[in-house]
Scaffold this active site. Structure first.
Site, PDB file in Angstrom:
ATOM      1  N   TYR A 166       3.716 -56.143  23.719  1.00 47.76           N
ATOM      2  CA  TYR A 166       2.287 -56.400  23.483  1.00 47.76           C
ATOM      3  C   TYR A 166       1.790 -57.438  24.471  1.00 47.76           C
ATOM      4  O   TYR A 166       2.540 -58.297  24.913  1.00 47.76           O
ATOM      5  CB  TYR A 166       2.012 -56.847  22.045  1.00 47.76           C
ATOM      6  CG  TYR A 166       2.828 -58.024  21.532  1.00 47.76           C
ATOM      7  CD1 TYR A 166       4.099 -57.832  20.999  1.00 47.76           C
ATOM      8  CD2 TYR A 166       2.311 -59.318  21.559  1.00 47.76           C
ATOM      9  CE1 TYR A 166       4.836 -58.900  20.500  1.00 47.76           C
ATOM     10  CE2 TYR A 166       3.048 -60.394  21.062  1.00 47.76           C
ATOM     11  CZ  TYR A 166       4.313 -60.177  20.542  1.00 47.76           C
ATOM     12  OH  TYR A 166       5.041 -61.233  20.056  1.00 47.76           O
ATOM     13  N   LYS A 170      -4.027 -66.906  25.548  1.00 45.76           N
ATOM     14  CA  LYS A 170      -4.232 -68.187  24.870  1.00 45.76           C
ATOM     15  C   LYS A 170      -5.745 -68.393  24.809  1.00 45.76           C
ATOM     16  O   LYS A 170      -6.444 -68.219  25.813  1.00 45.76           O
ATOM     17  CB  LYS A 170      -3.549 -69.317  25.659  1.00 45.76           C
ATOM     18  CG  LYS A 170      -2.024 -69.259  25.613  1.00 45.76           C
ATOM     19  CD  LYS A 170      -1.490 -69.860  24.324  1.00 45.76           C
ATOM     20  CE  LYS A 170      -0.008 -69.586  24.133  1.00 45.76           C
ATOM     21  NZ  LYS A 170       0.824 -70.198  25.146  1.00 45.76           N
TER      22      LYS A 170
HETATM   23  O1  76R Z   1      11.356 -70.484  28.889  1.00 46.84           O
HETATM   24  C1  76R Z   1      11.771 -70.672  27.759  1.00 46.84           C
HETATM   25  O2  76R Z   1      12.338 -69.816  27.051  1.00 46.84           O
HETATM   26  C2  76R Z   1      11.556 -72.030  27.231  1.00 46.84           C
HETATM   27  C3  76R Z   1      10.792 -72.006  26.046  1.00 46.84           C
HETATM   28  C4  76R Z   1       9.706 -70.941  26.007  1.00 46.84           C
HETATM   29  C5  76R Z   1       8.527 -70.881  26.759  1.00 46.84           C
HETATM   30  C6  76R Z   1       8.030 -71.809  27.838  1.00 46.84           C
HETATM   31  C7  76R Z   1       9.730 -69.794  25.115  1.00 46.84           C
HETATM   32  C8  76R Z   1      10.758 -69.492  24.237  1.00 46.84           C
HETATM   33  N1  76R Z   1       8.556 -69.108  25.278  1.00 46.84           N
HETATM   34  C9  76R Z   1       7.818 -69.723  26.292  1.00 46.84           C
HETATM   35  C10 76R Z   1       6.596 -69.318  26.797  1.00 46.84           C
HETATM   36 MN1  76R Z   1       7.897 -67.569  24.148  1.00 46.84          MN
HETATM   37  N2  76R Z   1       7.312 -65.980  23.090  1.00 46.84           N
HETATM   38  C11 76R Z   1       6.020 -65.507  23.029  1.00 46.84           C
HETATM   39  C12 76R Z   1       5.946 -64.536  21.983  1.00 46.84           C
HETATM   40  O3  76R Z   1       4.053 -63.328  18.961  1.00 46.84           O
HETATM   41  C13 76R Z   1       3.785 -64.496  19.313  1.00 46.84           C
HETATM   42  O4  76R Z   1       3.381 -65.372  18.508  1.00 46.84           O
HETATM   43  C14 76R Z   1       3.892 -64.865  20.759  1.00 46.84           C
HETATM   44  C15 76R Z   1       4.677 -63.858  21.554  1.00 46.84           C
HETATM   45  C16 76R Z   1       7.213 -64.398  21.440  1.00 46.84           C
HETATM   46  C17 76R Z   1       7.636 -63.504  20.304  1.00 46.84           C
HETATM   47  C18 76R Z   1       8.059 -65.321  22.138  1.00 46.84           C
HETATM   48  C19 76R Z   1       9.410 -65.490  21.877  1.00 46.84           C
HETATM   49  N3  76R Z   1       6.127 -67.583  25.143  1.00 46.84           N
HETATM   50  C20 76R Z   1       5.825 -68.335  26.243  1.00 46.84           C
HETATM   51  C21 76R Z   1       4.516 -67.959  26.726  1.00 46.84           C
HETATM   52  C22 76R Z   1       3.815 -68.545  27.951  1.00 46.84           C
HETATM   53  C23 76R Z   1       2.934 -69.660  27.473  1.00 46.84           C
HETATM   54  C24 76R Z   1       2.392 -70.564  28.556  1.00 46.84           C
HETATM   55  O5  76R Z   1       2.969 -70.616  29.655  1.00 46.84           O
HETATM   56  O6  76R Z   1       1.373 -71.217  28.274  1.00 46.84           O
HETATM   57  C25 76R Z   1       4.039 -66.978  25.875  1.00 46.84           C
HETATM   58  C26 76R Z   1       2.721 -66.245  25.952  1.00 46.84           C
HETATM   59  C27 76R Z   1       5.053 -66.762  24.893  1.00 46.84           C
HETATM   60  C28 76R Z   1       4.952 -65.873  23.841  1.00 46.84           C
HETATM   61  N4  76R Z   1       9.731 -67.555  23.197  1.00 46.84           N
HETATM   62  C29 76R Z   1      10.814 -68.386  23.429  1.00 46.84           C
HETATM   63  C30 76R Z   1      10.181 -66.519  22.378  1.00 46.84           C
HETATM   64  C31 76R Z   1      11.576 -66.710  22.103  1.00 46.84           C
HETATM   65  C32 76R Z   1      12.436 -65.750  21.269  1.00 46.84           C
HETATM   66  C33 76R Z   1      11.968 -67.867  22.746  1.00 46.84           C
HETATM   67  C34 76R Z   1      13.340 -68.513  22.762  1.00 46.84           C
HETATM   68  C35 76R Z   1      14.057 -67.965  23.956  1.00 46.84           C
HETATM   69  C36 76R Z   1      15.420 -68.534  24.142  1.00 46.84           C
HETATM   70  O7  76R Z   1      15.583 -69.741  24.003  1.00 46.84           O
HETATM   71  O8  76R Z   1      16.305 -67.731  24.465  1.00 46.84           O
END
Ligand code: 76R
Length: 270
Positions: A166, A170
């Site tokens: 999907y 922000k």
């Molecule tokens: O890079 C990293 O993994 C460090 C932490 C992290 C960042 C910076 C991280 C971890 N995410 C990051 C950035 Mn995420 N993420 C989403 C969604 O459905 C929702 O509510 C949102 C959709 C999911 C399911 C998800 C999962 N993440 C982001 C960004 C960019 C934001 C920005 O730059 O402003 C988005 C849009 C986003 C959205 N995130 C994780 C996960 C998971 C499972 C992790 C842990 C990953 C791990 O540690 O292996």
């Protein structure tokens, strides 16, 4: 026209392509025509097996939004586009109709851990400079961080059974404007988001790709899972994280099954 590669300064291009099959058109194909389409598709996929780019992954949609889905990775934008055209051309004219697509690129999160962050994490365990284990633990943390960043830019996404894709934004509305928050606040909110995410280690593999200026939303979210409840749980739980509750906006959700071209054919009854 030049045909030199169009690369990124770092990272790779990603395309999620969604198609519907025209069953009426398909019905008029002979078994040989169907078989040779499958072989053409298999041939394209075999040239881009991954796990790193260039890579093609094939999926069957579950539910009514799409029948066939391709996930493409390529360092060169021309190659990404050619891969798309070759995949489309593997199908007899008029049988495969696009219903949705998403173009994005891999990126390093803005909030990557710095050396100071890594030291602060070690300090929580009492491992401060001068501690006998400090040098070793710090070097190990730096190595993990470097590897982690490498795979954000050059992903080798897990070929698990289910994909959920999907797009999202922000928010920029009234008091809830992500882009007018200062860096430290955003970094803190994202750290809390990441803590929620890490709880799903082994159940969810995530790929976040950036698309501001490239497609209609700001990020593409690709989740790989072994089963659907893991997808539902993580998306639901994240809705309560402040960063999602206040600032998250979501586009359409697509669920699909990861299948080889052969499996795709038998699954779709082609
Ligand atoms: O890079 C990293 O993994 C460090 C932490 C992290 C960042 C910076 C991280 C971890 N995410 C990051 C950035 Mn995420 N993420 C989403 C969604 O459905 C929702 O509510 C949102 C959709 C999911 C399911 C998800 C999962 N993440 C982001 C960004 C960019 C934001 C920005 O730059 O402003 C988005 C849009 C986003 C959205 N995130 C994780 C996960 C998971 C499972 C992790 C842990 C990953 C791990 O540690 O292996």
């Amino acid at each position: 026209m030049s045909s030199s590669a169009i690369t990124l300064s770092r990272g790779v291009h990603v395309a999620h392509l969604f198609f519907r099959l025209d069953r009426v058109r398909w019905q008029s194909l002979t078994a040989e025509e169907s078989k040779s389409a499958q072989e053409r598709l298999g041939g394209v996929c075999a040239r881009f097996p991954g796990p790193a780019a260039p890579r093609v992954m094939t999926f069957a949609g579950v539910g009514g939004k799409a029948d066939v889905i391709f996930l493409l990775f390529a360092a060169d934008l021309r190659q990404l586009s050619s891969m798309q055209r070759e995949l489309e051309a593997a199908f007899p004219v008029g049988t495969l109709n696009p219903v949705y697509s998403y173009l994005s690129i891999t990126e390093l999160p803005e909030y990557v851990a710095t050396d100071d962050d890594l030291k602060a994490i070690l300090a929580r365990d009492g491992v401060v400079p001068g501690h006998p284990q400090f040098e070793e633990r710090f070097a190990a943390a730096q190595k993990r961080n470097a590897e982690y960043q490498h795979y954000r830019l050059y992903p080798e996404i897990e070929a698990w059974e289910v994909m959920c894709f999907y797009p999202m934004n922000k928010k920029r509305s009234g008091a809830d404007n992500w882009y007018s928050l200062d860096f430290e606040t955003r970094k803190k909110l994202m750290a809390s988001h990441a803590r929620t995410g890490r709880k799903y280690s082994g159940r969810i593999a995530q790929l976040i790709t950036g698309s501001a200026g490239l497609d209609d939303w700001e990020w593409g979210v690709t989740l790989m899972a072994h089963q659907l409840d893991a997808v539902k749980e993580i998306v639901y739980e994240m809705r309560f994280d402040e960063v999602t509750a206040r600032y998250g906006e979501f586009g359409p959700f697509f669920i699909s099954l990861y299948l080889s071209p052969e499996e795709l054919w038998s699954h779709l009854g082609l």
